[in-house]
Design an enzyme around this catalytic site. Structure first.
Site, PDB file in Angstrom:
ATOM      1  N   LYS A 198       0.842  -1.306  -0.082  1.00 24.52           N
ATOM      2  CA  LYS A 198       0.117  -0.028   0.078  1.00 24.52           C
ATOM      3  C   LYS A 198       0.774   1.158   0.088  1.00 24.52           C
ATOM      4  O   LYS A 198       0.610   2.316  -0.592  1.00 24.52           O
ATOM      5  CB  LYS A 198      -0.860   0.069   1.265  1.00 24.52           C
ATOM      6  CG  LYS A 198      -1.689  -1.255   1.476  1.00 24.52           C
ATOM      7  CD  LYS A 198      -3.018  -0.851   2.530  1.00 24.52           C
ATOM      8  CE  LYS A 198      -2.246  -1.098   3.752  1.00 24.52           C
ATOM      9  NZ  LYS A 198      -1.565  -2.269   4.370  1.00 24.52           N
ATOM     10  N   ARG A 204      -9.914   0.486   8.680  1.00 23.19           N
ATOM     11  CA  ARG A 204      -9.589  -1.150   8.885  1.00 23.19           C
ATOM     12  C   ARG A 204     -10.458  -1.926   9.829  1.00 23.19           C
ATOM     13  O   ARG A 204     -10.347  -3.134  10.120  1.00 23.19           O
ATOM     14  CB  ARG A 204      -8.168  -0.977  10.093  1.00 23.19           C
ATOM     15  CG  ARG A 204      -6.848  -1.529   9.143  1.00 23.19           C
ATOM     16  CD  ARG A 204      -5.842  -0.961  10.104  1.00 23.19           C
ATOM     17  NE  ARG A 204      -4.698  -1.676   9.751  1.00 23.19           N
ATOM     18  CZ  ARG A 204      -3.481  -0.998   9.444  1.00 23.19           C
ATOM     19  NH1 ARG A 204      -3.517   0.157   9.044  1.00 23.19           N
ATOM     20  NH2 ARG A 204      -2.217  -1.652   9.305  1.00 23.19           N
ATOM     21  N   ARG A 212      11.745  -5.175   4.900  1.00 18.87           N
ATOM     22  CA  ARG A 212      11.494  -3.530   4.676  1.00 18.87           C
ATOM     23  C   ARG A 212      12.287  -2.650   5.681  1.00 18.87           C
ATOM     24  O   ARG A 212      12.540  -2.984   6.790  1.00 18.87           O
ATOM     25  CB  ARG A 212       9.998  -3.476   4.907  1.00 18.87           C
ATOM     26  CG  ARG A 212       9.482  -1.645   5.078  1.00 18.87           C
ATOM     27  CD  ARG A 212       8.054  -1.822   4.659  1.00 18.87           C
ATOM     28  NE  ARG A 212       7.330  -1.924   6.010  1.00 18.87           N
ATOM     29  CZ  ARG A 212       6.015  -1.803   6.345  1.00 18.87           C
ATOM     30  NH1 ARG A 212       5.242  -1.517   5.149  1.00 18.87           N
ATOM     31  NH2 ARG A 212       5.347  -2.212   7.178  1.00 18.87           N
ATOM     32  N   ARG A 248      11.002  -1.067  11.222  1.00 21.78           N
ATOM     33  CA  ARG A 248      10.066  -0.745  12.118  1.00 21.78           C
ATOM     34  C   ARG A 248       9.741  -1.744  13.083  1.00 21.78           C
ATOM     35  O   ARG A 248      10.109  -3.036  12.979  1.00 21.78           O
ATOM     36  CB  ARG A 248       8.418  -0.791  11.288  1.00 21.78           C
ATOM     37  CG  ARG A 248       8.332   0.442  10.579  1.00 21.78           C
ATOM     38  CD  ARG A 248       7.183   0.583   9.700  1.00 21.78           C
ATOM     39  NE  ARG A 248       6.099  -0.006  10.460  1.00 21.78           N
ATOM     40  CZ  ARG A 248       4.714  -0.198   9.644  1.00 21.78           C
ATOM     41  NH1 ARG A 248       4.590   0.360   8.469  1.00 21.78           N
ATOM     42  NH2 ARG A 248       3.812  -0.740   9.987  1.00 21.78           N
ATOM     43  N   ARG A 296      -0.254  -9.268  13.197  1.00 22.68           N
ATOM     44  CA  ARG A 296      -0.847  -8.218  12.481  1.00 22.68           C
ATOM     45  C   ARG A 296      -1.591  -8.885  11.031  1.00 22.68           C
ATOM     46  O   ARG A 296      -2.785  -8.514  10.805  1.00 22.68           O
ATOM     47  CB  ARG A 296       0.263  -7.115  11.354  1.00 22.68           C
ATOM     48  CG  ARG A 296       0.946  -6.435  12.819  1.00 22.68           C
ATOM     49  CD  ARG A 296       2.037  -5.737  12.182  1.00 22.68           C
ATOM     50  NE  ARG A 296       1.929  -5.088  11.014  1.00 22.68           N
ATOM     51  CZ  ARG A 296       3.048  -4.450  10.294  1.00 22.68           C
ATOM     52  NH1 ARG A 296       4.104  -4.981  10.319  1.00 22.68           N
ATOM     53  NH2 ARG A 296       2.595  -3.692   9.329  1.00 22.68           N
TER      54      ARG A 296
END
Ligand code: AMP
Length: 218
Positions: free
Chosen positions: A22, A94, A128, A161, A172
């Protein structure tokens, strides 16, 4: 709410589990269009970094891969909606309750659902990295920076992160399936949903998003 003259940009939601891409797609869209990026995860991380009351409340949920309570997030989004057109919602809504509130605030043109598998999500997110200065996204496998640990754009340090550790990524993903996946049918029934295969090359995913956006806004 007042619409500034000449702003005919669409209101678009990027829906997808963690690691669907996203943020990457949002970066591309913003290069192309005068659209305002509203990424609730980015706003919440900023609140956590600044140590605000909201940040302190949100952190414990974020660290566990859980959702921050609806009223906190909705309130935060509501404050940022100052016009009626031209928003790119990334990571919001969400939950069904968030979606219903958004419905009362704004008319959506399109919900692009970027679909990927859990194993691919874990693989991508563990690699990431994010620039601590400008927020630019990297991936040590697909999109490494020129110099390890340093942002190509601004020279800022890259970091991982806290919630991109494998255990939290899996939590998640479960949260996505339980709380966010019902939005797929919610928006399908409204005729707003377009499904896109998120495991393709990012450029291909982007071309598909542009094409469905074109179709939905004429
Ligand atoms: P993201 O950057 O979108 O992956 O979001 C990171 C974390 O922020 C999520 O795992 C949630 O804990 C929290 N978060 C972001 N957006 C929302 C939202 N719309 N509702 C509730 N929690 C959110």
């Amino acid at each position: 709410m007042v619409t500034p003259a000449g702003n005919n940009e669409p209101n678009l939601v990027l829906l997808g589990g963690p690691g669907a891409g996203k943020g990457t797609q949002a970066e591309k869209l913003m290069e192309d269009r005068k659209i305002q990026h509203l990424a609730t995860g980015d706003i919440l991380r900023d609140e956590v970094d600044k140590g605000t009351e909201l940040g302190l409340k949100a952190k414990k949920y974020m660290d566990e891969g859980e959702l921050v309570p609806d009223e906190l997030v909705v309130n935060m989004v509501e404050k940022r909606l100052t016009k009626q057109k031209g928003y790119l919602f990334d990571g919001f809504p969400r939950t069904i309750d968030q979606a219903k509130t958004l419905d009362e605030l704004i008319n959506l043109d399109l919900v692009a659902y970027i679909k990927i598998d859990k194993s691919e999500a874990v693989r991508r997110l563990a690699a990431r990295r994010v620039c601590s200065e400008c927020g630019k996204l990297y991936n040590t496998i697909f999109k490494p920076p020129e110099t390890e640990g340093v942002c190509d754009e601004c020279g800022g340090d890259l970091y991982q992160r806290d919630d991109d550790r494998p255990k939290v990524i899996r939590d998640r993903f479960e949260t996505f399936l339980e709380e966010t996946a019902p939005l797929i049918d919610f928006y399908r029934e409204k005729g707003l949903l377009q499904e896109i295969d998120g495991e393709q090359e990012p450029e291909k995913v982007y071309r598909e998003i542009k094409s469905v956006l074109q179709e939905s806004t004429g």
